[in-house]
Design a protein around this motif. Structure first.
Motif, PDB file in Angstrom:
ATOM      1  N   HIS A  70       0.839  -1.208   0.000  1.00 36.00           N
ATOM      2  CA  HIS A  70       0.000   0.000   0.000  1.00 36.00           C
ATOM      3  C   HIS A  70       0.870   1.253   0.000  1.00 36.00           C
ATOM      4  CE1 HIS A  70      -2.529   3.139   1.853  1.00 36.00           C
ATOM      5  NE2 HIS A  70      -3.451   2.597   1.097  1.00 36.00           N
ATOM      6  N   THR A  71       1.856   1.283   0.863  1.00 34.12           N
ATOM      7  CA  THR A  71       2.759   2.437   0.947  1.00 34.12           C
ATOM      8  C   THR A  71       3.515   2.620  -0.363  1.00 34.12           C
ATOM      9  OG1 THR A  71       2.984   2.103   3.321  1.00 34.12           O
ATOM     10  CG2 THR A  71       4.682   3.433   2.246  1.00 34.12           C
ATOM     11  N   GLY A  72       3.958   1.510  -0.942  1.00 36.80           N
ATOM     12  CA  GLY A  72       4.681   1.589  -2.217  1.00 36.80           C
ATOM     13  C   GLY A  72       3.832   2.144  -3.336  1.00 36.80           C
ATOM     14  N   MET A  73       2.569   1.741  -3.383  1.00 37.21           N
ATOM     15  CA  MET A  73       1.671   2.278  -4.413  1.00 37.21           C
ATOM     16  C   MET A  73       1.503   3.787  -4.238  1.00 37.21           C
ATOM     17  SD  MET A  73       0.946  -0.056  -6.522  1.00 37.21           S
ATOM     18  CE  MET A  73      -0.251   0.867  -7.463  1.00 37.21           C
ATOM     19  N   GLU A  74       1.337   4.220  -2.998  1.00 40.29           N
ATOM     20  CA  GLU A  74       1.227   5.665  -2.757  1.00 40.29           C
ATOM     21  C   GLU A  74       2.510   6.381  -3.167  1.00 40.29           C
ATOM     22  OE1 GLU A  74       0.143   6.551   1.249  1.00 40.29           O
ATOM     23  OE2 GLU A  74      -1.982   6.238   0.849  1.00 40.29           O
ATOM     24  N   ARG A  75       3.659   5.768  -2.850  1.00 39.09           N
ATOM     25  CA  ARG A  75       4.934   6.401  -3.207  1.00 39.09           C
ATOM     26  C   ARG A  75       5.116   6.510  -4.707  1.00 39.09           C
ATOM     27  NH1 ARG A  75       8.318   3.866   1.450  1.00 39.09           N
ATOM     28  NH2 ARG A  75       8.154   2.020   0.169  1.00 39.09           N
ATOM     29  N   MET A  76       4.438   5.658  -5.457  1.00 43.01           N
ATOM     30  CA  MET A  76       4.525   5.752  -6.917  1.00 43.01           C
ATOM     31  C   MET A  76       3.512   6.746  -7.474  1.00 43.01           C
ATOM     32  SD  MET A  76       5.324   1.913  -8.207  1.00 43.01           S
ATOM     33  CE  MET A  76       5.555   2.441  -9.895  1.00 43.01           C
ATOM     34  N   LEU A  77       2.307   6.751  -6.939  1.00 48.45           N
ATOM     35  CA  LEU A  77       1.243   7.560  -7.532  1.00 48.45           C
ATOM     36  C   LEU A  77       1.261   9.019  -7.085  1.00 48.45           C
ATOM     37  CD1 LEU A  77      -1.698   4.995  -7.379  1.00 48.45           C
ATOM     38  CD2 LEU A  77      -0.265   5.587  -9.342  1.00 48.45           C
ATOM     39  N   LEU A  78       1.609   9.270  -5.827  1.00 44.99           N
ATOM     40  CA  LEU A  78       1.603  10.663  -5.341  1.00 44.99           C
ATOM     41  C   LEU A  78       2.551  11.570  -6.125  1.00 44.99           C
ATOM     42  CD1 LEU A  78       1.183  10.433  -1.474  1.00 44.99           C
ATOM     43  CD2 LEU A  78      -0.246  11.707  -3.063  1.00 44.99           C
ATOM     44  N   PRO A  79       3.792  11.141  -6.374  1.00 42.42           N
ATOM     45  CA  PRO A  79       4.682  12.033  -7.150  1.00 42.42           C
ATOM     46  C   PRO A  79       4.166  12.301  -8.560  1.00 42.42           C
ATOM     47  CG  PRO A  79       5.965  10.341  -6.050  1.00 42.42           C
ATOM     48  CD  PRO A  79       4.515   9.975  -5.878  1.00 42.42           C
ATOM     49  N   ALA A 101      -8.822   7.941  -8.183  1.00 42.71           N
ATOM     50  CA  ALA A 101      -9.696   8.586  -9.173  1.00 42.71           C
ATOM     51  C   ALA A 101      -8.872   9.402 -10.160  1.00 42.71           C
ATOM     52  CB  ALA A 101     -10.723   9.467  -8.466  1.00 42.71           C
ATOM     53  N   ARG A 102      -7.942  10.180  -9.652  1.00 44.25           N
ATOM     54  CA  ARG A 102      -7.117  11.015 -10.542  1.00 44.25           C
ATOM     55  C   ARG A 102      -6.242  10.184 -11.462  1.00 44.25           C
ATOM     56  NH1 ARG A 102      -4.706  16.618  -8.331  1.00 44.25           N
ATOM     57  NH2 ARG A 102      -6.702  17.591  -7.909  1.00 44.25           N
ATOM     58  N   MET A 103      -5.660   9.128 -10.919  1.00 36.21           N
ATOM     59  CA  MET A 103      -4.726   8.334 -11.705  1.00 36.21           C
ATOM     60  C   MET A 103      -5.431   7.445 -12.730  1.00 36.21           C
ATOM     61  SD  MET A 103      -1.650   9.178 -10.840  1.00 36.21           S
ATOM     62  CE  MET A 103      -2.316  10.829 -10.842  1.00 36.21           C
ATOM     63  N   SER A 104      -6.731   7.255 -12.576  1.00 35.03           N
ATOM     64  CA  SER A 104      -7.465   6.443 -13.553  1.00 35.03           C
ATOM     65  C   SER A 104      -8.098   7.295 -14.646  1.00 35.03           C
ATOM     66  CB  SER A 104      -8.533   5.598 -12.846  1.00 35.03           C
ATOM     67  OG  SER A 104      -9.472   6.422 -12.218  1.00 35.03           O
ATOM     68  N   MET A 105      -7.921   8.601 -14.557  1.00 31.17           N
ATOM     69  CA  MET A 105      -8.429   9.501 -15.596  1.00 31.17           C
ATOM     70  C   MET A 105      -7.255  10.115 -16.352  1.00 31.17           C
ATOM     71  SD  MET A 105     -11.544  11.550 -13.713  1.00 31.17           S
ATOM     72  CE  MET A 105     -10.457  12.353 -12.561  1.00 31.17           C
ATOM     73  N   GLY A 106      -7.358  10.160 -17.654  1.00 32.23           N
ATOM     74  CA  GLY A 106      -6.369  10.862 -18.449  1.00 32.23           C
ATOM     75  C   GLY A 106      -6.591  12.362 -18.357  1.00 32.23           C
ATOM     76  N   THR A 107      -5.554  13.106 -18.611  1.00 36.44           N
ATOM     77  CA  THR A 107      -5.651  14.563 -18.634  1.00 36.44           C
ATOM     78  C   THR A 107      -5.039  15.047 -19.939  1.00 36.44           C
ATOM     79  OG1 THR A 107      -3.485  15.022 -17.647  1.00 36.44           O
ATOM     80  CG2 THR A 107      -5.309  14.605 -16.117  1.00 36.44           C
ATOM     81  N   ASP A 108      -5.049  16.347 -20.131  1.00 35.04           N
ATOM     82  CA  ASP A 108      -4.405  16.886 -21.334  1.00 35.04           C
ATOM     83  C   ASP A 108      -2.882  16.775 -21.237  1.00 35.04           C
ATOM     84  OD1 ASP A 108      -4.359  18.774 -19.270  1.00 35.04           O
ATOM     85  OD2 ASP A 108      -4.334  20.472 -20.663  1.00 35.04           O
ATOM     86  N   ALA A 112      -4.246   8.100 -18.771  1.00 36.76           N
ATOM     87  CA  ALA A 112      -4.565   7.472 -17.491  1.00 36.76           C
ATOM     88  C   ALA A 112      -3.386   6.597 -17.065  1.00 36.76           C
ATOM     89  CB  ALA A 112      -5.828   6.635 -17.607  1.00 36.76           C
ATOM     90  N   VAL A 113      -3.033   6.664 -15.800  1.00 40.09           N
ATOM     91  CA  VAL A 113      -1.938   5.864 -15.259  1.00 40.09           C
ATOM     92  C   VAL A 113      -2.449   4.473 -14.892  1.00 40.09           C
ATOM     93  CG1 VAL A 113      -0.257   5.700 -13.360  1.00 40.09           C
ATOM     94  CG2 VAL A 113      -0.709   7.912 -14.437  1.00 40.09           C
ATOM     95  N   LEU A 114      -3.680   4.395 -14.414  1.00 43.83           N
ATOM     96  CA  LEU A 114      -4.295   3.133 -14.020  1.00 43.83           C
ATOM     97  C   LEU A 114      -5.485   2.841 -14.924  1.00 43.83           C
ATOM     98  CD1 LEU A 114      -4.511   3.766 -10.147  1.00 43.83           C
ATOM     99  CD2 LEU A 114      -2.723   2.499 -11.369  1.00 43.83           C
ATOM    100  N   ASN A 115      -5.586   1.593 -15.381  1.00 41.44           N
ATOM    101  CA  ASN A 115      -6.786   1.240 -16.120  1.00 41.44           C
ATOM    102  C   ASN A 115      -7.889   0.904 -15.121  1.00 41.44           C
ATOM    103  OD1 ASN A 115      -6.608  -1.558 -15.377  1.00 41.44           O
ATOM    104  ND2 ASN A 115      -5.223  -1.919 -17.097  1.00 41.44           N
ATOM    105  N   GLU A 116      -9.104   0.720 -15.598  1.00 35.99           N
ATOM    106  CA  GLU A 116     -10.256   0.503 -14.702  1.00 35.99           C
ATOM    107  C   GLU A 116     -10.101  -0.780 -13.885  1.00 35.99           C
ATOM    108  OE1 GLU A 116     -13.068   2.141 -13.587  1.00 35.99           O
ATOM    109  OE2 GLU A 116     -11.968   3.815 -14.461  1.00 35.99           O
ATOM    110  N   THR A 117      -9.561  -1.826 -14.495  1.00 38.38           N
ATOM    111  CA  THR A 117      -9.383  -3.097 -13.777  1.00 38.38           C
ATOM    112  C   THR A 117      -8.415  -2.921 -12.613  1.00 38.38           C
ATOM    113  OG1 THR A 117      -9.809  -4.320 -15.811  1.00 38.38           O
ATOM    114  CG2 THR A 117      -8.701  -5.514 -14.036  1.00 38.38           C
ATOM    115  N   THR A 118      -7.310  -2.238 -12.865  1.00 35.51           N
ATOM    116  CA  THR A 118      -6.323  -1.992 -11.807  1.00 35.51           C
ATOM    117  C   THR A 118      -6.921  -1.097 -10.733  1.00 35.51           C
ATOM    118  OG1 THR A 118      -4.520  -2.249 -13.390  1.00 35.51           O
ATOM    119  CG2 THR A 118      -4.006  -1.119 -11.323  1.00 35.51           C
ATOM    120  N   LYS A 119      -7.651  -0.089 -11.150  1.00 35.86           N
ATOM    121  CA  LYS A 119      -8.292   0.809 -10.180  1.00 35.86           C
ATOM    122  C   LYS A 119      -9.232   0.022  -9.270  1.00 35.86           C
ATOM    123  CE  LYS A 119     -11.744   4.451  -9.915  1.00 35.86           C
ATOM    124  NZ  LYS A 119     -12.710   5.203 -10.706  1.00 35.86           N
TER     125      LYS A 119
END
Length: 135
Positions: A70-79, A101-108, A112-119
């Motif tokens: 869990h901590t590792g996932m946060e350390r990857m996604l927060l930055p 939510a943010r990482m599963s949505m693409g932006t300009d 998206a960093v995470l697909n729906e299945t991973t999310k």
């Protein structure tokens, strides 16, 4: 004086761009290291699951490994959120939900960093972790 100010402004812009590039390279290295740690952690958890052991010590080890995941996932996604999205509060209720939510949505600025299945899998993991922590 006007030319000097313009030159200084241009130098500042160049220095900021160089710092941003260096920050991104450092961020890339950090993410690679964390990804390697997570792969090792998942491999270790897989090995634990192959030889079921319900002893208190084995359960503590699994709990510690799940918390590390869990901590590792946060350390990857927060930055990614902070640098690429230009911010997400790292405090407050619902941080993990907002982050997923943010990482599963693409932006300009990025796909998206995470697909729906991973999310969904990470959401399930978060619910499980919450239940275990509140036993």
């Amino acid at each position: 004086q006007g030319l000097l100010r313009k030159t200084q402004s241009l130098n500042n812009t160049i220095n900021q761009a160089a710092m941003q590039a260096a920050d991104l390279l450092e961020q890339h290295d950090d993410l690679n290291r964390e990804c390697t740690r997570l792969h090792r952690l998942v491999d270790g958890l897989s090995k634990l699951n192959q030889r079921p052991d319900n002893s208190a010590e084995a359960l503590k080890q699994q709990h510690a490994s799940l918390n590390s995941f869990h901590t590792g996932m946060e350390r990857m996604l927060l930055p990614v959120s902070r640098v690429v999205n230009r911010g997400i509060s790292s405090q407050g209720d619902g941080l993990q939900r907002r982050l997923l939510a943010r990482m599963s949505m693409g932006t300009d600025r990025r796909p998206a960093v995470l697909n729906e299945t991973t999310k969904r899998s990470l959401q399930d993991f978060m619910r499980f972790r919450h239940q275990v922590r509140n036993l």
